[in-house]
Write a protein that holds these residues in place. Sequence first.
Motif, mmCIF file in Angstrom:
data_model
loop_
_atom_site.group_PDB
_atom_site.id
_atom_site.type_symbol
_atom_site.label_atom_id
_atom_site.label_comp_id
_atom_site.label_asym_id
_atom_site.label_seq_id
_atom_site.Cartn_x
_atom_site.Cartn_y
_atom_site.Cartn_z
ATOM 1 N N PRO A 196 0.810 -1.224 0.000
ATOM 2 C CA PRO A 196 0.000 0.000 0.000
ATOM 3 C C PRO A 196 0.843 1.273 0.000
ATOM 4 C CG PRO A 196 -0.930 -1.592 1.539
ATOM 5 C CD PRO A 196 0.398 -2.149 1.082
ATOM 6 N N SER A 197 2.018 1.244 0.650
ATOM 7 C CA SER A 197 2.874 2.435 0.677
ATOM 8 C C SER A 197 3.411 2.758 -0.715
ATOM 9 C CB SER A 197 4.037 2.246 1.653
ATOM 10 O OG SER A 197 4.855 1.152 1.253
ATOM 11 N N THR A 198 3.643 1.701 -1.531
ATOM 12 C CA THR A 198 4.095 1.931 -2.906
ATOM 13 C C THR A 198 2.992 2.600 -3.715
ATOM 14 O OG1 THR A 198 5.618 0.052 -2.877
ATOM 15 C CG2 THR A 198 4.886 0.808 -5.030
ATOM 16 N N VAL A 199 1.755 2.155 -3.539
ATOM 17 C CA VAL A 199 0.626 2.791 -4.227
ATOM 18 C C VAL A 199 0.520 4.262 -3.824
ATOM 19 C CG1 VAL A 199 -1.868 2.779 -4.595
ATOM 20 C CG2 VAL A 199 -0.632 0.613 -4.395
ATOM 21 N N SER A 200 0.706 4.544 -2.529
ATOM 22 C CA SER A 200 0.650 5.924 -2.042
ATOM 23 C C SER A 200 1.725 6.777 -2.704
ATOM 24 C CB SER A 200 0.831 5.969 -0.521
ATOM 25 O OG SER A 200 -0.244 5.339 0.129
ATOM 26 N N ARG A 201 2.915 6.196 -2.860
ATOM 27 C CA ARG A 201 4.002 6.943 -3.504
ATOM 28 C C ARG A 201 3.712 7.201 -4.971
ATOM 29 N NH1 ARG A 201 7.307 3.303 -0.260
ATOM 30 N NH2 ARG A 201 8.196 4.483 1.503
ATOM 31 N N VAL A 202 3.071 6.225 -5.631
ATOM 32 C CA VAL A 202 2.684 6.431 -7.032
ATOM 33 C C VAL A 202 1.679 7.577 -7.125
ATOM 34 C CG1 VAL A 202 1.476 5.426 -9.002
ATOM 35 C CG2 VAL A 202 3.163 4.065 -7.754
ATOM 36 N N VAL A 203 0.710 7.602 -6.224
ATOM 37 C CA VAL A 203 -0.313 8.654 -6.217
ATOM 38 C C VAL A 203 0.319 10.026 -6.035
ATOM 39 C CG1 VAL A 203 -2.275 9.596 -4.927
ATOM 40 C CG2 VAL A 203 -2.176 7.149 -5.436
ATOM 41 N N SER A 204 1.369 10.102 -5.211
ATOM 42 C CA SER A 204 2.022 11.391 -4.936
ATOM 43 C C SER A 204 3.173 11.672 -5.892
ATOM 44 C CB SER A 204 2.531 11.436 -3.493
ATOM 45 O OG SER A 204 3.504 10.423 -3.269
ATOM 46 N N ASN A 205 3.326 10.828 -6.938
ATOM 47 C CA ASN A 205 4.380 11.021 -7.946
ATOM 48 C C ASN A 205 5.771 11.075 -7.327
ATOM 49 O OD1 ASN A 205 2.824 11.358 -10.525
ATOM 50 N ND2 ASN A 205 1.891 12.999 -9.331
ATOM 51 N N HIS A 206 6.042 10.176 -6.406
ATOM 52 C CA HIS A 206 7.349 10.139 -5.749
ATOM 53 C C HIS A 206 8.430 9.787 -6.776
ATOM 54 C CE1 HIS A 206 10.551 9.158 -2.912
ATOM 55 N NE2 HIS A 206 9.808 9.704 -1.965
ATOM 56 N N PRO A 207 9.536 10.534 -6.787
ATOM 57 C CA PRO A 207 10.551 10.336 -7.831
ATOM 58 C C PRO A 207 11.284 8.998 -7.756
ATOM 59 C CG PRO A 207 11.333 11.901 -6.173
ATOM 60 C CD PRO A 207 9.887 11.655 -5.881
ATOM 61 N N ARG A 208 11.221 8.313 -6.609
ATOM 62 C CA ARG A 208 11.984 7.055 -6.462
ATOM 63 C C ARG A 208 11.203 5.815 -6.902
ATOM 64 N NH1 ARG A 208 14.720 8.678 -0.697
ATOM 65 N NH2 ARG A 208 16.232 10.146 -1.548
ATOM 66 N N ILE A 209 9.982 6.007 -7.335
ATOM 67 C CA ILE A 209 9.207 4.890 -7.873
ATOM 68 C C ILE A 209 9.550 4.737 -9.348
ATOM 69 C CG2 ILE A 209 6.897 4.037 -8.375
ATOM 70 C CD1 ILE A 209 7.589 3.935 -5.438
ATOM 71 N N SER A 210 9.851 3.508 -9.759
ATOM 72 C CA SER A 210 10.254 3.282 -11.148
ATOM 73 C C SER A 210 9.097 3.593 -12.097
ATOM 74 C CB SER A 210 10.703 1.834 -11.347
ATOM 75 O OG SER A 210 9.596 0.949 -11.270
ATOM 76 N N LYS A 211 9.472 3.941 -13.316
ATOM 77 C CA LYS A 211 8.466 4.265 -14.319
ATOM 78 C C LYS A 211 7.563 3.065 -14.597
ATOM 79 C CE LYS A 211 8.057 6.110 -19.021
ATOM 80 N NZ LYS A 211 8.814 6.575 -20.222
ATOM 81 N N GLU A 212 8.152 1.882 -14.634
ATOM 82 C CA GLU A 212 7.392 0.659 -14.912
ATOM 83 C C GLU A 212 6.344 0.411 -13.832
ATOM 84 O OE1 GLU A 212 8.196 -4.138 -15.567
ATOM 85 O OE2 GLU A 212 9.867 -2.770 -15.211
ATOM 86 N N THR A 213 6.759 0.528 -12.558
ATOM 87 C CA THR A 213 5.828 0.311 -11.447
ATOM 88 C C THR A 213 4.736 1.360 -11.447
ATOM 89 O OG1 THR A 213 7.547 -0.709 -10.095
ATOM 90 C CG2 THR A 213 5.621 0.162 -8.935
ATOM 91 N N SER A 214 5.126 2.609 -11.675
ATOM 92 C CA SER A 214 4.155 3.699 -11.684
ATOM 93 C C SER A 214 3.097 3.487 -12.761
ATOM 94 C CB SER A 214 4.888 5.036 -11.901
ATOM 95 O OG SER A 214 3.972 6.105 -11.959
ATOM 96 N N GLN A 215 3.531 3.131 -13.966
ATOM 97 C CA GLN A 215 2.581 2.914 -15.054
ATOM 98 C C GLN A 215 1.642 1.743 -14.760
ATOM 99 O OE1 GLN A 215 5.211 2.448 -18.425
ATOM 100 N NE2 GLN A 215 5.188 4.659 -18.909
#
Length: 342
Positions: free
Chosen positions: A15-34
């Motif tokens: 769930p924390s990774t999803v939260s980071r994607v929602v907030s456009n955190h720069p350390r989330i990979s492009k693949e995971t974010s997409q």
Amino acid sequence: MVTIKDIAKVAGVSPSTVSRVVSNHPRISKETSQKVKRIMEEMGYHPNVMAKSLVSKTTQTLAIVLPRPAEELFQDFFFGELLRGILAQSTRAGYDMLLTAATSPHDESETVSRLVFGRRVDGIILLSSRVNDPLIDMLDKHKFPTVLIGRTEDHPNILSVDNNNEQAAYDATMHLIVQGHERIGFVSGPPTLTVAQDRMQGYQRALRETGLPFRSEWVVEGEFLQQSGYRAMSFLMGLPERPSGLVVIDDVVGFGVLRGLTELGYKVPDDLSLVSFNNIALSELAQPPISSIDIGTYQLGYTASQILIRLIQEENAHQTRMIIPHRLIVRESSIHTVAKRS
């Protein structure tokens, strides 16, 4: 109702990774974010912005401080192109924009203070810089994330995106000199604006280096409005000895120059040649088409938004001032060659 935990389960992430994607955190990979964003869309998940703001203490909103009343501002196509660049980058990064304008420096400071101390925005973009600007003083004092489109010598820690306006005006003036002009005037902007001061210095440097006279009566200060250029022609063309070439601080002001000259019965470039700034789309459609310094207006806005978001997310700046290159676009308004005095 779909929750972050539901998205995380389907995506195979925490769930924390999803939260980071929602907030456009720069350390989330492009693949995971997409991947996560695709699943959010498929499941119809929409983040609760208010709840997210309370938890993260961010608003995902940036403020643009307009330099003068909106009804005047949007007469100048330069600002439309600047805003287009800002919005393109901010939207891509998941930020909303708030526009604010005021009719006086005091009202401007009051408005921006409410935004800053009320934590209604995460950062601010200033669209112009004034000499001894109290607004920049306040933002710098409170270390609030700020990017200035322009420059300030008094606040080296404020991030800025700018052109080399002194050199740009030098290049515009030298273009007229190369065409054979020896009597060159300047239609400037408000002297309190840094951009007007810088372009004035470039104009004067070109005259000085080539041994041409600087005459104060050939310099007219005004606003960034058509009417300023129109009024300037009534004055300049009525002088006993008038300029044969003109540097104009802005394309919109240049339109006023053309209108004024036409009504007075003068032709461009036969009677007076001119070069202006910003290279807005309509400058090519003017009669005659206007030679103009292209300052990369869209790139100015895009870069300002980009480095502000980077500052907010990473809380550090590797470079405090960025310069966007300029180039002269030569058109019919300045290519008439005049004979030099013997």
